[in-house]
Design a protein around this motif. Structure first.
Motif, mmCIF file in Angstrom:
data_model
loop_
_atom_site.group_PDB
_atom_site.id
_atom_site.type_symbol
_atom_site.label_atom_id
_atom_site.label_comp_id
_atom_site.label_asym_id
_atom_site.label_seq_id
_atom_site.Cartn_x
_atom_site.Cartn_y
_atom_site.Cartn_z
ATOM 1 N N GLU A 405 37.719 5.278 183.890
ATOM 2 C CA GLU A 405 36.391 4.926 184.397
ATOM 3 C C GLU A 405 36.386 4.793 185.916
ATOM 4 O OE1 GLU A 405 33.645 0.984 184.112
ATOM 5 O OE2 GLU A 405 34.229 1.858 182.182
ATOM 6 N N GLU A 406 37.333 4.067 186.456
ATOM 7 C CA GLU A 406 37.389 3.881 187.911
ATOM 8 C C GLU A 406 37.574 5.214 188.630
ATOM 9 O OE1 GLU A 406 40.198 1.013 189.188
ATOM 10 O OE2 GLU A 406 39.260 -0.669 188.127
ATOM 11 N N ASP A 416 28.448 13.342 200.069
ATOM 12 C CA ASP A 416 27.549 12.879 201.133
ATOM 13 C C ASP A 416 26.148 12.614 200.610
ATOM 14 O OD1 ASP A 416 29.531 13.070 203.118
ATOM 15 O OD2 ASP A 416 29.137 15.207 203.402
ATOM 16 N N TYR A 417 25.901 12.983 199.338
ATOM 17 C CA TYR A 417 24.585 12.814 198.729
ATOM 18 C C TYR A 417 24.542 11.548 197.877
ATOM 19 C CZ TYR A 417 23.932 17.715 200.040
ATOM 20 O OH TYR A 417 23.826 18.898 200.735
ATOM 21 N N GLY A 418 23.344 11.168 197.466
ATOM 22 C CA GLY A 418 23.207 9.998 196.603
ATOM 23 C C GLY A 418 21.865 9.974 195.905
ATOM 24 N N LEU A 419 21.565 11.034 195.145
ATOM 25 C CA LEU A 419 20.244 11.122 194.536
ATOM 26 C C LEU A 419 20.237 10.733 193.064
ATOM 27 C CD1 LEU A 419 17.289 11.710 194.913
ATOM 28 C CD2 LEU A 419 17.734 14.133 194.509
ATOM 29 N N ALA A 420 21.014 11.425 192.217
ATOM 30 C CA ALA A 420 20.928 11.183 190.778
ATOM 31 C C ALA A 420 22.303 11.226 190.124
ATOM 32 C CB ALA A 420 20.012 12.214 190.117
ATOM 33 N N VAL A 421 22.402 10.553 188.984
ATOM 34 C CA VAL A 421 23.614 10.549 188.170
ATOM 35 C C VAL A 421 23.200 10.501 186.704
ATOM 36 C CG1 VAL A 421 25.661 9.242 187.470
ATOM 37 C CG2 VAL A 421 25.083 9.418 189.886
ATOM 38 N N GLY A 422 23.899 11.250 185.857
ATOM 39 C CA GLY A 422 23.732 11.143 184.415
ATOM 40 C C GLY A 422 24.973 10.517 183.806
ATOM 41 N N ILE A 423 24.793 9.547 182.909
ATOM 42 C CA ILE A 423 25.906 8.878 182.236
ATOM 43 C C ILE A 423 25.744 9.077 180.740
ATOM 44 C CG2 ILE A 423 27.056 6.665 181.804
ATOM 45 C CD1 ILE A 423 25.850 5.698 184.493
ATOM 46 N N TRP A 424 26.798 9.562 180.090
ATOM 47 C CA TRP A 424 26.753 9.828 178.656
ATOM 48 C C TRP A 424 27.805 8.984 177.958
ATOM 49 C CZ3 TRP A 424 22.832 12.992 177.021
ATOM 50 C CH2 TRP A 424 22.161 13.677 178.033
ATOM 51 N N SER A 425 27.335 7.973 177.214
ATOM 52 C CA SER A 425 28.227 7.055 176.519
ATOM 53 C C SER A 425 27.433 6.239 175.520
ATOM 54 C CB SER A 425 28.918 6.115 177.520
ATOM 55 O OG SER A 425 29.685 5.135 176.850
ATOM 56 N N LYS A 426 28.083 5.865 174.414
ATOM 57 C CA LYS A 426 27.458 4.980 173.435
ATOM 58 C C LYS A 426 27.752 3.512 173.736
ATOM 59 C CE LYS A 426 27.791 8.486 169.778
ATOM 60 N NZ LYS A 426 28.443 8.852 168.492
ATOM 61 N N ASP A 427 28.595 3.259 174.714
ATOM 62 C CA ASP A 427 28.989 1.907 175.095
ATOM 63 C C ASP A 427 27.992 1.370 176.125
ATOM 64 O OD1 ASP A 427 30.161 -0.367 176.213
ATOM 65 O OD2 ASP A 427 32.196 0.425 176.014
ATOM 66 N N GLY A 428 27.104 0.461 175.697
ATOM 67 C CA GLY A 428 26.075 -0.055 176.586
ATOM 68 C C GLY A 428 26.638 -0.807 177.772
ATOM 69 N N HIS A 432 26.095 0.148 181.798
ATOM 70 C CA HIS A 432 25.611 -0.767 182.836
ATOM 71 C C HIS A 432 26.594 -0.853 184.004
ATOM 72 C CE1 HIS A 432 21.878 -2.532 181.374
ATOM 73 N NE2 HIS A 432 22.376 -2.484 180.160
ATOM 74 N N ARG A 433 27.884 -0.935 183.692
ATOM 75 C CA ARG A 433 28.891 -1.034 184.760
ATOM 76 C C ARG A 433 28.853 0.196 185.663
ATOM 77 N NH1 ARG A 433 32.376 -2.459 180.560
ATOM 78 N NH2 ARG A 433 33.392 -0.394 180.675
#
Length: 499
Positions: A405-406, A416-428, A432-433
């Motif tokens: 994870e780290e 250098d960008y910071g617009l969007a991220v997709g996270i795919w996991s069943k662990d809520g 959040h982390r």
């Protein structure tokens, strides 16, 4: 004067002060249909003189009592009416958009039918805009704030989603009480010029909404530096954004920048492989990768890597490339020949830098015309190559494995960008982390490329600053005024001491 050789092509003039006017130099330029590579209309080639004319018209409208004296509720009704008219013309506007920039008619049809919701949302907010009473620390003072419009807004919009990205600026700017001058991309001006035909029908006074067309030099430069422009809302690339920021130093206009990204999809080992693969495809091959939030990097956990890759490759091989006006088409052309050449350059670069080309990487067979390119997937061992770090703005995906994870948080943030991220996991808890740890203005969990008028969008770094959409956008188009009222009946004791 530019020769209008193909006289059967439609000619578009500029919309200024409620009238359609020709450019002061009498010149027009051709706009091309990406699906055929052929010109399909003429667009007025504006000048600095035209910019000055349209900004003064917008400024007069801002000061005009008809617009200035409207209540927020009345402005809200006009904005809602405009949304209703767009809903009625959604199918027609969608076709203009597709012909103009090559996006799928099925996507544009859905987008145009949803677009009125943005106008309805801001129309509903119009009479909820308010200041506040301040609990001031002086007994004889009553102090409150009020919200006021800024003045003339310059909206600079790109070619990838002209009507959607114009709406994000137009709707909040109007309910806040500003007037607006829109400068669309020279590549895709026609669909916006079709939309503004509805402005007068909706009941807006002349000069409240205006469109000036042409190229960045001189039109964009003259508009963003004009002394009467109080606000610049820009969507586009970092290089042009730097010009906008420099230009705004001339008029001290308030600026927001909605730029691009190198957005990652992070797939953990407990994710649903099929859903994650479909989300990755939506993020990078939807709109042929020509999206600010394009998920052009995919980080796959090593334990699920092969499974997700197999689903990806199988589905990508079945993507139907073709005429964007056909409902069965899943991927259309790139918007410009220049963009096609840019994608080709980056694919060559990716191969030369050691990336493993899995699928795509070339123009599809069977297309003698148009600016088409195959959906392309690269495998990489690290996140250091240019193709994994620089925005391509095309259908090219870089896939990189990870274990911890780290580790993946560091990889995702190594940009250098910071617009969007997709996270795919069943662990809520993990979702959040990671959502907290990644540097992005938008985080999607178990979904990607979802939009709503209620949710703001925007980023940091080379992805820009400021927010569009949501209630936050209203504040970007207003300024606060503070009012002090002395309630004391006593004389002012000493005029030389600050009270």
């Amino acid at each position: 004067m530019t020769e209008l050789a193909a006289t059967n092509l439609k000619k578009y003039n500029m919309y200024v002060n409620g009238e359609w006017i020709e450019p002061s130099n009498g010149e027009y330029f051709q706009s091309y249909n990406p699906a055929t590579g052929e010109p399909w209309c003429y667009i007025a080639k504006g000048t600095a003189e035209d910019v000055d004319k349209v900004v003064h018209a917008a400024h007069r409208a801002f000061l005009n009592s008809e617009w200035a004296n409207m209540t927020f509720t009345e402005r809200g009704r006009l904005v809602r009416k405009l949304g209703e008219l767009i809903a009625e013309r959604a199918e027609e506007l969608a076709e203009f958009e597709t012909r103009d920039n090559g996006k799928l008619i099925r996507e544009m049809r859905g987008q145009l039918k949803y677009l009125p919701e943005f106008f309805y949302y801001y129309a509903g907010l119009a009479d909820k805009i308010h200041g506040e009473t301040l609990p001031i620390d002086k007994r004889d003072m009553f102090v409150f704030t009020s919200k006021e419009p800024l003045g003339v807004v310059a909206a600079i919009t790109p070619w990838n989603s002209p009507l959607y990205l114009t709406t994000l600026k137009l709707a909040p700017a109007l309910v806040a009480g500003n007037t607006i001058v829109i400068k669309p991309s020279e590549v895709t001006s026609a669909s916006l010029l079709e939309l503004v035909k509805l402005v007068e029908e909706a009941g807006f006074p002349p000069g409240v909404v205006n469109v000036v067309t042409g190229f960045g030099q001189p039109v964009g430069d003259s508009l963003t530096s004009h002394p009467l422009v109080r606000r610049v809302a820009f969507t586009g690339g970092p290089e042009t954004a730097r010009h906008v920021v420099r230009n705004s130093s001339e008029n001290f206009a308030k600026v927001t920048l909605e730029l691009g990204g190198k957005s990652p999809n992070i797939v953990f080992d407990d994710a649903d492989p099929a859903n994650a693969a479909m989300g990755i495809i939506a993020g990078i091959f939807g709109a042929s990768g020509q999206s600010c939030v394009a998920g052009s990097r995919a980080f796959l956990h090593v334990d699920i890597y092969d499974k997700v890759m197999q689903i990806l490759v199988d589905r990508v091989s079945q993507i139907k490339i073709g005429d964007p006006l056909m409902d069965e088409t899943e991927m259309g052309p790139l918007a410009t020949k220049t963009q096609l050449e840019r994608v080709e350059k980056y694919v060559d670069l990716g191969i030369n830098e050691g990336g493993k080309l899995i699928t795509g990487g070339k123009k599809p067979g069977g297309f003698k015309q148009g600016w088409y390119f195959e959906p392309t997937i690269f495998e990489h061992t690290n996140n250091k190559s240019r193709i994994t770090r620089e925005e391509i703005f095309g259908p090219v995906l870089s896939v990189i494995p990870f274990k911890e994870e780290e580790e993946v948080i560091q990889l995702a943030n190594s940009t250098d960008y910071g617009l969007a991220v997709g996270i795919w996991s069943k662990d809520g808890a993990r979702a959040h982390r990671v959502a907290k740890a990644v540097r992005a203005g938008i985080v999607w969990v178990n979904t990607y490329r979802s939009i709503s008028p209620i949710a703001p969008i925007g980023g940091s770094g080379l992805s820009g600053f400021g927010r569009e959409g949501g209630y936050e956008a209203i504040n970007e188009y207003m300024q606060s005024k503070v009012v002090w009222i002395n309630t004391s009946t006593e004389s002012i004791p000493d005029p030389f001491i600050m009270r």
